[in-house]
Design an enzyme around this catalytic site. Structure first.
Site, PDB file in Angstrom:
ATOM      1  N   GLY A  46       0.845  -1.194   0.000  1.00 33.59           N
ATOM      2  CA  GLY A  46       0.000   0.000   0.000  1.00 33.59           C
ATOM      3  C   GLY A  46       0.872   1.232   0.000  1.00 33.59           C
ATOM      4  O   GLY A  46       2.069   1.159   0.314  1.00 33.59           O
ATOM      5  N   GLN A  51       2.790   9.948   1.847  1.00 30.64           N
ATOM      6  CA  GLN A  51       4.146   9.386   1.939  1.00 30.64           C
ATOM      7  C   GLN A  51       5.059   9.865   0.808  1.00 30.64           C
ATOM      8  O   GLN A  51       6.270   9.776   0.917  1.00 30.64           O
ATOM      9  CB  GLN A  51       4.085   7.851   1.938  1.00 30.64           C
ATOM     10  CG  GLN A  51       3.408   7.276   3.181  1.00 30.64           C
ATOM     11  CD  GLN A  51       3.261   5.787   3.100  1.00 30.64           C
ATOM     12  OE1 GLN A  51       2.301   5.302   2.516  1.00 30.64           O
ATOM     13  NE2 GLN A  51       4.195   5.054   3.657  1.00 30.64           N
ATOM     14  N   CYS A  92       5.907  -0.357   7.485  1.00 26.80           N
ATOM     15  CA  CYS A  92       5.569   0.907   6.815  1.00 26.80           C
ATOM     16  C   CYS A  92       6.764   1.352   5.983  1.00 26.80           C
ATOM     17  O   CYS A  92       7.899   1.355   6.474  1.00 26.80           O
ATOM     18  CB  CYS A  92       5.230   1.963   7.858  1.00 26.80           C
ATOM     19  SG  CYS A  92       4.799   3.549   7.131  1.00 26.80           S
ATOM     20  N   LEU A  93       6.499   1.750   4.744  1.00 22.36           N
ATOM     21  CA  LEU A  93       7.595   2.189   3.873  1.00 22.36           C
ATOM     22  C   LEU A  93       8.217   3.494   4.374  1.00 22.36           C
ATOM     23  O   LEU A  93       9.355   3.795   4.015  1.00 22.36           O
ATOM     24  CB  LEU A  93       7.081   2.344   2.434  1.00 22.36           C
ATOM     25  CG  LEU A  93       6.508   1.054   1.818  1.00 22.36           C
ATOM     26  CD1 LEU A  93       5.946   1.333   0.429  1.00 22.36           C
ATOM     27  CD2 LEU A  93       7.558  -0.044   1.764  1.00 22.36           C
ATOM     28  N   HIS A 134      -4.372   1.506   8.100  1.00 21.65           N
ATOM     29  CA  HIS A 134      -2.994   2.014   8.158  1.00 21.65           C
ATOM     30  C   HIS A 134      -2.817   3.183   7.167  1.00 21.65           C
ATOM     31  O   HIS A 134      -2.245   4.217   7.509  1.00 21.65           O
ATOM     32  CB  HIS A 134      -2.037   0.855   7.824  1.00 21.65           C
ATOM     33  CG  HIS A 134      -0.602   1.221   7.724  1.00 21.65           C
ATOM     34  ND1 HIS A 134       0.360   0.756   8.611  1.00 21.65           N
ATOM     35  CD2 HIS A 134       0.084   1.984   6.829  1.00 21.65           C
ATOM     36  CE1 HIS A 134       1.540   1.241   8.266  1.00 21.65           C
ATOM     37  NE2 HIS A 134       1.412   1.983   7.184  1.00 21.65           N
ATOM     38  N   GLU A 135      -3.347   3.017   5.946  1.00 19.17           N
ATOM     39  CA  GLU A 135      -3.185   4.071   4.920  1.00 19.17           C
ATOM     40  C   GLU A 135      -4.033   5.303   5.247  1.00 19.17           C
ATOM     41  O   GLU A 135      -3.596   6.430   5.006  1.00 19.17           O
ATOM     42  CB  GLU A 135      -3.539   3.530   3.533  1.00 19.17           C
ATOM     43  CG  GLU A 135      -2.744   2.315   3.066  1.00 19.17           C
ATOM     44  CD  GLU A 135      -1.237   2.500   3.127  1.00 19.17           C
ATOM     45  OE1 GLU A 135      -0.758   3.641   3.071  1.00 19.17           O
ATOM     46  OE2 GLU A 135      -0.527   1.481   3.260  1.00 19.17           O
ATOM     47  N   HIS A 138      -2.220   7.495   7.507  1.00 18.24           N
ATOM     48  CA  HIS A 138      -1.264   8.378   6.810  1.00 18.24           C
ATOM     49  C   HIS A 138      -1.957   9.668   6.346  1.00 18.24           C
ATOM     50  O   HIS A 138      -1.415  10.760   6.492  1.00 18.24           O
ATOM     51  CB  HIS A 138      -0.670   7.685   5.585  1.00 18.24           C
ATOM     52  CG  HIS A 138       0.464   6.760   5.896  1.00 18.24           C
ATOM     53  ND1 HIS A 138       1.607   7.170   6.534  1.00 18.24           N
ATOM     54  CD2 HIS A 138       0.644   5.442   5.638  1.00 18.24           C
ATOM     55  CE1 HIS A 138       2.440   6.149   6.662  1.00 18.24           C
ATOM     56  NE2 HIS A 138       1.877   5.085   6.131  1.00 18.24           N
TER      57      HIS A 138
HETATM   58  O1  K1U Z   1       1.828   2.341   4.099  1.00 15.69           O
HETATM   59  C1  K1U Z   1       2.866   1.754   3.855  1.00 15.69           C
HETATM   60  O2  K1U Z   1       3.922   2.239   4.197  1.00 15.69           O
HETATM   61  C2  K1U Z   1       2.849   0.420   3.142  1.00 15.69           C
HETATM   62  C3  K1U Z   1       2.835  -0.753   4.094  1.00 15.69           C
HETATM   63  C4  K1U Z   1       1.408  -1.247   4.230  1.00 15.69           C
HETATM   64  C5  K1U Z   1       1.091  -2.134   5.387  1.00 15.69           C
HETATM   65  C6  K1U Z   1       1.772  -3.312   5.606  1.00 15.69           C
HETATM   66  C7  K1U Z   1       1.440  -4.134   6.667  1.00 15.69           C
HETATM   67  C8  K1U Z   1       0.416  -3.793   7.504  1.00 15.69           C
HETATM   68  C9  K1U Z   1      -0.249  -2.617   7.298  1.00 15.69           C
HETATM   69  C10 K1U Z   1       0.066  -1.800   6.235  1.00 15.69           C
HETATM   70  C11 K1U Z   1       3.736  -1.814   3.500  1.00 15.69           C
HETATM   71  O3  K1U Z   1       3.529  -2.247   2.409  1.00 15.69           O
HETATM   72  S1  K1U Z   1       5.077  -2.383   4.449  1.00 15.69           S
HETATM   73  C12 K1U Z   1       5.796  -3.658   3.431  1.00 15.69           C
HETATM   74  C13 K1U Z   1       4.999  -4.921   3.409  1.00 15.69           C
HETATM   75  O4  K1U Z   1       4.108  -5.110   4.200  1.00 15.69           O
HETATM   76  C14 K1U Z   1       5.286  -5.962   2.387  1.00 15.69           C
HETATM   77  C15 K1U Z   1       6.327  -5.823   1.500  1.00 15.69           C
HETATM   78  C16 K1U Z   1       6.579  -6.824   0.570  1.00 15.69           C
HETATM   79  C17 K1U Z   1       5.808  -7.951   0.516  1.00 15.69           C
HETATM   80  C18 K1U Z   1       4.780  -8.106   1.398  1.00 15.69           C
HETATM   81  C19 K1U Z   1       4.507  -7.106   2.342  1.00 15.69           C
HETATM   82 ZN    ZN Z   2       2.747   3.227   6.152  1.00 17.15          ZN
END
Ligand code: K1U
Ligand code: ZN
Length: 174
Positions: A46, A51, A92-93, A134-135, A138
């Site tokens: 996501g 972000q 979270c990225l 979560h989004e 943000h």
């Molecule tokens: O909002 C963001 O920063 C993105 C975030 C979303 C998220 C992940 C987990 C729980 C709630 C919200 C991410 O994508 S973190 C990376 C991640 O979860 C992932 C990366 C590669 C493969 C599978 C998952």
């Molecule tokens: Zn995030």
């Protein structure tokens, strides 16, 4: 298409409240394409416009294994459908390399507009319910580390600052 820089905690721009999208323009469509490219490259499941320093109510997401089910949420609103909460290990990225459990309502209703300007209403559970909350946080200037203890948040801040410094070093060498 372009890869966009992702803001990192504790950048204060991540605390900005996003404004509604008024019209779906060519610029918005370009931003959506760039956000998908950035999210897939990261990689993530996501990404909220906040972000990438764009303070409008826009979220992209793809929860599929093959990364072939892109979803776009414009001006989303969520309503919890239950008081029941469950913990899930979130990432979270904008908070790279930090993962921790956050408890959120397990079932929510999502109302949003799609790129065709249609108003959609869906009920969500599982990863979709977690990720959209979560989004949405943000878009409201909130990060998952805000749910953690002050000590964990401070440690997360120090680790993220280290990761960012390391990434910058690598980028300079290239
Ligand atoms: O909002 C963001 O920063 C993105 C975030 C979303 C998220 C992940 C987990 C729980 C709630 C919200 C991410 O994508 S973190 C990376 C991640 O979860 C992932 C990366 C590669 C493969 C599978 C998952
Ligand atoms: Zn995030």
């Amino acid at each position: 298409m372009a890869l966009l820089p992702i803001l990192s905690f504790p950048d204060q721009r991540l605390r900005t409240i996003a404004k509604p999208v008024e019209k779906i323009t060519a610029q918005i469509r370009q931003l959506v394409d760039d956000m998908f490219e950035t999210m897939y490259d990261a990689p993530g499941i996501g990404l909220a416009a906040t972000q990438v320093d764009q303070h409008i109510q826009l979220i992209v997401m793809d929860l599929s294994e093959n990364k072939d089910q892109p979803m776009v949420f414009i001006n989303p609103k969520i309503t919890p459908l239950t008081q029941e909460k469950e913990p899930y290990e979130e990432g979270c990225l904008s908070v790279p390399q930090i993962y921790d459990k956050v408890s959120r309502p397990t079932h929510v209703k999502i109302q949003y507009m799609n790129l065709e300007s249609e108003i959609i209403e869906v009920e969500a559970e599982g990863l979709l319910a977690i990720c959209i909350q979560h989004e949405m946080d943000h878009l409201n200037g909130k990060l998952f580390v805000d749910y953690l203890s002050p000590l964990k948040r401070q440690r997360a801040r120090e680790k993220v600052e280290k990761v960012v410094r390391q990434r910058e070093k690598v980028a300079v060498k290239r």
